[in-house]
Design an enzyme around this catalytic site. Sequence first.
Site, PDB file in Angstrom:
ATOM      1  CG  ASN A  81      -7.434 -27.687  48.553  1.00 28.97           C
ATOM      2  OD1 ASN A  81      -6.423 -28.028  47.946  1.00 28.97           O
ATOM      3  ND2 ASN A  81      -8.640 -28.125  48.239  1.00 28.97           N
ATOM      4  CG  HIS A 139      -5.744 -30.307  45.578  1.00 25.49           C
ATOM      5  ND1 HIS A 139      -6.819 -29.675  44.993  1.00 25.49           N
ATOM      6  CD2 HIS A 139      -4.670 -29.955  44.830  1.00 25.49           C
ATOM      7  CE1 HIS A 139      -6.415 -28.999  43.944  1.00 25.49           C
ATOM      8  NE2 HIS A 139      -5.111 -29.141  43.812  1.00 25.49           N
ATOM      9  CD  GLU A 180     -10.119 -30.588  45.736  1.00 21.74           C
ATOM     10  OE1 GLU A 180      -9.116 -30.249  46.411  1.00 21.74           O
ATOM     11  OE2 GLU A 180     -10.506 -29.927  44.766  1.00 21.74           O
ATOM     12  CG  ASP A 200      -5.433 -34.289  38.322  1.00 20.42           C
ATOM     13  OD1 ASP A 200      -4.762 -33.999  37.317  1.00 20.42           O
ATOM     14  OD2 ASP A 200      -5.341 -33.673  39.391  1.00 20.42           O
TER      15      ASP A 200
HETATM   16  P1  PGA Z   1      -0.911 -25.327  39.886  1.00 24.96           P
HETATM   17  O1  PGA Z   1      -1.869 -26.431  40.487  1.00 24.96           O
HETATM   18  O2  PGA Z   1       0.347 -26.025  39.474  1.00 24.96           O
HETATM   19  O3  PGA Z   1      -1.648 -24.763  38.690  1.00 24.96           O
HETATM   20  O4  PGA Z   1      -0.671 -24.321  40.958  1.00 24.96           O
HETATM   21  C1  PGA Z   1      -1.353 -27.353  41.404  1.00 24.96           C
HETATM   22  C2  PGA Z   1      -2.465 -28.152  42.006  1.00 24.96           C
HETATM   23  O5  PGA Z   1      -3.591 -27.650  42.160  1.00 24.96           O
HETATM   24  O6  PGA Z   1      -2.218 -29.323  42.369  1.00 24.96           O
END
Ligand code: PGA
Length: 234
Positions: A128, A130, A135, A62
Amino acid sequence: MRTLVFDTPAEASQKAFELVRESLENGSTTFGLATGSTPEKLYELIVASDLDFSQASSINLDEYYGLTKQDPQSYAYFMKKHLISHKPFKNVYIPDGEAQDIDAELARYDKIIEENPIDLQILGIGNNGHIGFNEPPADFNGRTQFIDLDQSTIEANARLFDSIDEVPTKALTMGIKSIMDSKKIILMAFGEEKARAVQKLIEGPVDPMVPASVLQNHPDVVVLLDKASAQFLA
Ligand code: PGA
């Protein structure tokens, strides 16, 4: 899903590194890569290793929409800083967060994924649930998407920006269907703030409100956790 719990994120990252090495040695050529804090240690281990990715391709999950590639908050910048400038890949693919023609960019990225089937996909997970920036409620049949970030994601990522107002509100993300098409998947999650999402990922029903839960339907997923993120598992 195979779940392995380690004392520390460092030990879990070492295991992830070993799985990446095994995959490369077994002939994998296309690696789906994630950004965020979670894979940083894995990338450090890859950079410090003698593994050769010069014939491999990376396809990122992404990218924020609206940041230039030179912006230190962009995922293009993150990948350069943490991996690519130290460990060259033959091809590096990241969604274009500066694209003017969004539909053309989504089609371009789908074509890249179609032409380069992902051998090993690295994933983190959001608070959450995702994966990528898919999302809730997630489209389990979705390909590359242009999405609005959840308020919870904006809040979680604000720690990396000077203020929450600077966090982009839109992003491009590989879709769930493309993630599920990967031959093998490694998901890493560290820290207590991920514990509820991890519990739902592993023990909950497959539910679009917990996008990662769809991984229960994939034949080859390894989940690497530290004790804190595993604390609610039965
Ligand atoms: P993070 O993000 O590795 O910074 O915790 C993971 C994500 O949001 O998929």
